[in-house]
Design an enzyme around this catalytic site. Structure first.
Site, short mmCIF file in Angstrom:
data_model
loop_
_atom_site.label_atom_id
_atom_site.label_comp_id
_atom_site.label_asym_id
_atom_site.label_seq_id
_atom_site.Cartn_x
_atom_site.Cartn_y
_atom_site.Cartn_z
N HIS A 8 29.02 -31.64 -20.59
CA HIS A 8 27.56 -31.43 -20.33
C HIS A 8 26.98 -31.02 -21.86
CE1 HIS A 8 28.15 -27.10 -21.18
NE2 HIS A 8 29.08 -27.06 -20.31
N GLU A 74 33.65 -25.71 -14.03
CA GLU A 74 34.56 -25.00 -15.23
C GLU A 74 35.23 -24.03 -14.52
OE1 GLU A 74 36.17 -25.25 -17.71
OE2 GLU A 74 34.29 -25.41 -19.19
#
Length: 198
Positions: A8, A74
């Protein structure tokens, strides 16, 4: 089939060097401004449930449908989330975690082994499904840890976990030609969809 595995764009936590993990932190204004559109247009992009991946995918692949695969999220840094090294450096639990090389479980969070197992199971399933459908490309916008977990296990040439850390909005294009026989991916090239200057 080619796999595009991206990290990202920039968040305020990235800029402040804070542990971000499962915290749902959006892209910063600077992070959004620096993203650029990719040089191809997939129909579908896989993202996690954390908004920073969806925002990055929307900027890089406008018009693509997003599908959530949350097992690619994550690592959960537990009690370390939202904090910087400077804020944690005297914490005995943090010092013990660093001494383990990041292998131990974070207090109230995940350990590296469990995190990697979660990511790799999901990644393997997604690659198998895409190949079974005859897809030409699989595009994933996830996290730095996601890249490190999947690529340290499946990519050739082999590199250790931390050696796969890509820049923000950057990542890897992988060739899955040998996946059915050997469960490996060949790195074709690196890519980055972030402008040098805001």
């Amino acid at each position: 089939m080619l796999i595009v595995l991206l990290r990202h764009g920039e968040t305020a936590y990235n800029a402040q060097r804070r542990y971000q993990g499962k915290s749902d932190i959006p892209l910063s204004a600077r992070g959004r401004a620096r993203l650029r559109t990719a040089d191809f247009a997939p129909d579908v992009v896989l993202v996690t449930a954390l908004c920073r991946t969806a925002q990055t995918a929307a900027a890089g692949f406008p018009g693509a449908r997003q599908a959530v695969e949350d097992d690619l999220r994550e690592m959960d840094f537990g009690d370390f989330e939202g904090k910087t090294y400077g804020e944690l450096k005297v914490d005995p639990a943090y010092r013990a975690w660093l001494a383990s090389g990041g292998e131990a479980a974070c207090p109230n969070g995940e350990g590296k082994e469990a995190f990697c197992a979660r990511v790799c199971r999901a990644f393997e399933r997604l690659v198998d499904d895409a190949l079974a459908r005859g897809a030409e490309r699989l595009v994933i916008v996830a996290h730095g840890g996601t890249q490190m977990a999947a690529l340290s296990r499946f990519a050739e040439p082999h590199r250790d976990y931390y050696d796969w850390n890509a820049p923000l909005a950057g990542g890897f294009v992988l060739d899955a030609a040998q996946w059915p026989e050997r469960r490996v991916l060949r790195v074709v090239k690196t890519v980055c969809y972030m402008e040098e200057k805001a």
